[in-house]
Each structure stands twice: as structure tokens, then as C-alpha cells.
Write an enzyme that holds these catalytic residues in place. Sequence first.
Site, PDB file in Angstrom:
ATOM      1  N   LYS A  18     -45.840  -6.135 -42.889  1.00 15.46           N
ATOM      2  CA  LYS A  18     -44.973  -6.025 -41.711  1.00 15.46           C
ATOM      3  C   LYS A  18     -45.849  -5.800 -40.502  1.00 15.46           C
ATOM      4  CE  LYS A  18     -40.479  -6.124 -41.052  1.00 15.46           C
ATOM      5  NZ  LYS A  18     -39.492  -6.803 -41.890  1.00 15.46           N
ATOM      6  N   ASP A  32     -38.434 -10.693 -36.776  1.00 16.65           N
ATOM      7  CA  ASP A  32     -37.691  -9.487 -37.157  1.00 16.65           C
ATOM      8  C   ASP A  32     -37.022  -8.989 -35.879  1.00 16.65           C
ATOM      9  OD1 ASP A  32     -37.472  -7.520 -39.613  1.00 16.65           O
ATOM     10  OD2 ASP A  32     -37.762  -6.234 -37.881  1.00 16.65           O
TER      11      ASP A  32
HETATM   12  P1  NAD Z   1     -32.123  -8.733 -33.715  1.00 17.67           P
HETATM   13  O1  NAD Z   1     -33.077  -8.179 -32.739  1.00 17.67           O
HETATM   14  O2  NAD Z   1     -31.767 -10.174 -33.673  1.00 17.67           O
HETATM   15  O3  NAD Z   1     -30.750  -7.905 -33.639  1.00 17.67           O
HETATM   16  C1  NAD Z   1     -30.682  -6.508 -33.749  1.00 17.67           C
HETATM   17  C2  NAD Z   1     -29.287  -6.051 -33.325  1.00 17.67           C
HETATM   18  O4  NAD Z   1     -29.175  -4.649 -33.537  1.00 17.67           O
HETATM   19  C3  NAD Z   1     -28.994  -6.267 -31.829  1.00 17.67           C
HETATM   20  O5  NAD Z   1     -27.609  -6.516 -31.687  1.00 17.67           O
HETATM   21  C4  NAD Z   1     -29.378  -4.923 -31.223  1.00 17.67           C
HETATM   22  O6  NAD Z   1     -28.706  -4.692 -29.983  1.00 17.67           O
HETATM   23  C5  NAD Z   1     -28.910  -3.984 -32.297  1.00 17.67           C
HETATM   24  N1  NAD Z   1     -29.619  -2.700 -32.330  1.00 17.67           N
HETATM   25  C6  NAD Z   1     -30.930  -2.476 -32.120  1.00 17.67           C
HETATM   26  N2  NAD Z   1     -31.215  -1.156 -32.238  1.00 17.67           N
HETATM   27  C7  NAD Z   1     -30.053  -0.557 -32.561  1.00 17.67           C
HETATM   28  C8  NAD Z   1     -29.678   0.788 -32.830  1.00 17.67           C
HETATM   29  N3  NAD Z   1     -30.578   1.782 -32.773  1.00 17.67           N
HETATM   30  N4  NAD Z   1     -28.381   1.051 -33.130  1.00 17.67           N
HETATM   31  C9  NAD Z   1     -27.474   0.041 -33.188  1.00 17.67           C
HETATM   32  N5  NAD Z   1     -27.768  -1.236 -32.934  1.00 17.67           N
HETATM   33  C10 NAD Z   1     -29.029  -1.540 -32.628  1.00 17.67           C
HETATM   34  O7  NAD Z   1     -32.707  -8.318 -35.151  1.00 17.67           O
HETATM   35  P2  NAD Z   1     -32.423  -8.999 -36.563  1.00 17.67           P
HETATM   36  O8  NAD Z   1     -33.473 -10.013 -36.809  1.00 17.67           O
HETATM   37  O9  NAD Z   1     -30.990  -9.368 -36.653  1.00 17.67           O
HETATM   38  O10 NAD Z   1     -32.741  -7.775 -37.541  1.00 17.67           O
HETATM   39  C11 NAD Z   1     -31.797  -6.738 -37.755  1.00 17.67           C
HETATM   40  C12 NAD Z   1     -32.188  -5.991 -39.030  1.00 17.67           C
HETATM   41  O11 NAD Z   1     -32.243  -6.898 -40.125  1.00 17.67           O
HETATM   42  C13 NAD Z   1     -33.544  -5.304 -38.987  1.00 17.67           C
HETATM   43  O12 NAD Z   1     -33.482  -4.122 -39.757  1.00 17.67           O
HETATM   44  C14 NAD Z   1     -34.446  -6.298 -39.687  1.00 17.67           C
HETATM   45  O13 NAD Z   1     -35.586  -5.688 -40.252  1.00 17.67           O
HETATM   46  C15 NAD Z   1     -33.506  -6.810 -40.756  1.00 17.67           C
HETATM   47  N6  NAD Z   1     -33.850  -8.124 -41.303  1.00 17.67           N
HETATM   48  C16 NAD Z   1     -33.993  -9.211 -40.498  1.00 17.67           C
HETATM   49  C17 NAD Z   1     -34.282 -10.441 -41.070  1.00 17.67           C
HETATM   50  C18 NAD Z   1     -34.363 -11.694 -40.230  1.00 17.67           C
HETATM   51  O14 NAD Z   1     -34.482 -12.766 -40.823  1.00 17.67           O
HETATM   52  N7  NAD Z   1     -34.283 -11.632 -38.927  1.00 17.67           N
HETATM   53  C19 NAD Z   1     -34.455 -10.556 -42.446  1.00 17.67           C
HETATM   54  C20 NAD Z   1     -34.290  -9.424 -43.239  1.00 17.67           C
HETATM   55  C21 NAD Z   1     -33.973  -8.215 -42.659  1.00 17.67           C
END
Ligand code: NAD
Length: 423
Positions: free
Chosen positions: A113, A153
Amino acid sequence: MSMATRESSPQQSAWEMALSQLDNVAQLLRLDPNLHEVLRHPKRELTVHFPVKMDDGSIRVFTGHRIQHNTSLGPTKGGIRYSLDVDLDEVRALAMWMTWKCAVVGLPYGGAKGGVQVDPHALSQHELEGLTRRFATEVSLLIGPEGDIPAPDMGTNQQVMAWIMDTYSMHRGYTVTGVVTGKPAAVGGTLGRIEATGRGVTMATALACLKQGRSLQGSTVAVQGFGNVGSVAARLLARAGARVVAVSDVTGGCYNPNGLDLDVLEGYKLDQRPLTESTLGETVTNQELLELPVDILVPAATDRQITAANADRIQAKMVVEGANGPTTPEADQILYEKGILVLPDVLANAGGVIVSYFEWVQDLQAFFWSEDEVNGRLEQIMGRAFQEVWDAAERYRTNLRMGAYAVGVSRVAEATRIRGIYP
Ligand code: NAD
């Protein structure tokens, strides 16, 4: 709905949480203490402090990390996060979780990561590009298509991946598409990657409903975090017949028990307007959203959201972890005792890394697949992994997280044992 906010009070860091999950499964598996000790440590950690020229002519120094947890099964894989919350402990935990996730779904990867401590929304596009290109240069000591392959991410996206690929390629003198995944299709990305994590979340939810004899059709859903993962999961769950009644972003969210118009909310996201401004429902805080009376809760924002402080107030019948590490080990226990089914992150959100793997394979072969092929193979892998995790949880009489860890950790431990300790 009251507007009172209650901050979650995480007692453990994400890294302590990851270690305690590993320790629990080591006990369950009666893992050789020597192997256990090896798995408790990340293999490599790189911290970089690097300058970026800002638009006003000033120079700011940012801090970033790239951590590779384990390479027993192959090169490492894992996202790059841009967030003010990024720190070494969080990146360590996320790297370890990637190791288990890749092993749970049977990919030939270890976990890694990376992250930069920055609010990406506070930068101009030009500054974001400068920061990304310099960070990519600093971590090019570690990344590469044979060694460590980043992906998007929180706070990063396709464009950021394209800049990393371009920067790495400029240094090599030729184009190396396989250095990152989650790129736009025009520069070696795969079809289906943007939707992959949310699609995997939806597949896992549907499989769990089937196992429990519940109907996804008509089930109510609350989604915390309306980003890449959360917004796609919401859309696909709605397409599968569920009623999405609440969604949120970092500012809070909106709740309407009759269901939300996701197209309208998508517009807010595109315009970077806070969801709390929407008039589609009542405004809720992120904590209130977690406690709503829904059938399915999808935390898809960040880690340590469901803790010992609020777990007993969760009303959902099923929690599907779109985010990494949203549930602390104490909360896990409380939810288990309440009979709430938790689909753990290492299974539920693995769709992203599975399709990233497809992208890497396509880049290495320079031979690209149709979207149907991508989605079909994703479904096969998710289906197989889901069944293996379900069976392991039954065999060890434990929850699905420990079942998934039993599958993932034993695969990594076995590979480490067979390879032996060098020299
Ligand atoms: P992103 O940046 O596209 O979206 C994140 C969302 O969460 C946004 O709406 C943001 O406003 C909100 N947010 C951020 N901090 C927050 C908080 N403290 N409280 C409430 N809402 C909050 O990110 P993403 O890519 O959708 O990733 C979201 C989660 O999914 C992360 O934990 C990431 O590690 C996990 N994840 C992502 C992927 C991927 O393919 N993008 C894959 C596996 C896991």
C-alpha cells in the site's frame, strides 16, 4: 434526525487492529510461531519527503509512504491513497490486509500500500500532477510491473494512475503500462475496472443473501462513502432490486426511507458538492447513517467506523465492507453476538484487485479482453472465493472474517514455509 455528531473513538490504530486479527487467526489455525512472527512484519517500508512547486510559486514538502508487506506469492499489489489521515501505521495495516485479500481470492500477489498525506481536493490539477509525478519518482525504487504494482485508492483515480505510468515510462525510455492498474482504457487500462470493486461488493451481497435465504430485491441499503466503491455499489445494488435509502460523503449524508434518486446524487459528486446539501432526504451525520434501520449496511469510506462505541446500535442485518478495515475487532465480536452477518473487506471489496490483476495480465500480454470477459471472470473468482470462505467459517465455527483469514493466511504461510527462509 438529530444533527448531534459523535466522533468514533478508535482505541486501536489500524496497524494494531491488523495485528490483532492476524494473532487471532494464528491461534485458530495453530500457526507455527516462527511463520507467525514472519507474517507480523512488513517486508519493506519506504518513507519519502518530497518538494512540490505550488501554483503561487511557493514550495511545499509532502510526506508519503510505500510499504510491501509480503512477497511469498508474487509481486506486491495495492493502492495509493491521498488523504490527510495517511500515516505509517495506516499504510502498514492496509498493506497487510492486501496480502490476505490477494491470497483469499487466489491471486499470485503479495500485499502493498502507499499513500501521501495530503487533501487532494485542496490542490489544483497542476499541483496534483506535480505531486503525483514526484511521488512516483521517489517510490520508483520499489514499484514496477515485476515487483510492485500500485492502483487507485481513496483520493486517487484513473488520471493519477495515468500520470504514474507516464512518469515511470519517461524514466525507462519506453512505455510500461503494467506498472500500475486502474488506468484509463486509452492507455492500457482494462474495461470494467472502475466498477470492479462496487461490482464485487454487489456480487458478495447477492451470494450472502442467497446463503441466508433473504431476498436482495426490496432490501434497504445504507452506503457510507459515495466515492468510487460506494457509488458503484449503490447503483448496482439498486439495479439488482435493492432500495438505497441513505448515502454519505465526508460531510455527512442524506436519508430517505422511500429510496434515493442516485442519478441526482451522482451529479452532486461530479460537481464536488457536499451530499448534505441535497434536498432528497433528511440530513444525517456519518455516525447516524451507520445506525439507520436498514437491511444492508455498506461502509465504503474509511477504516474504524464501526467500533465498540457504536456496534451495539447497528441495526442492519448484514454489513458488507466496501472500505478496508471499517470494523474494529471488538465491534466484530459484538456484531457476531448480535447475529449480524459481516462480509469482510478481504472478500467483499476484492473485486478491485481481481480486475486489477486482469488489467496487469492484459498489459503484460498486450492482449485485451471484452467487458463481458472481465465481468464473467470476476464473477467466477468471487463465487469460488465466497464459497471457500463460507466453508472455512463453518469448519472453524467462526465468523466470515476469521474464515477468510484462515484461507488467506494459511496460503501465505504455506508459500513462506515451502520457499524457506533465505539464506
Ligand atoms: P473515494 O475517494 O473514491 O471515495 C471515498 C468516499 O468516502 C468519498 O465519498 C468521501 O467523501 C468519503 N469519505 C472520506 N473520508 C470519510 C470519512 N472520514 N467519513 C465518511 N466518509 C468519508 O475512495 P474509494 O476508492 O471509493 O475507496 C473507499 C474505500 O474503499 C477505502 O477504504 C478504500 O481503501 C477501499 N477500497 C477501494 C478500492 C478501489 O478500487 N477504489 C478497492 C478496495 C477497497
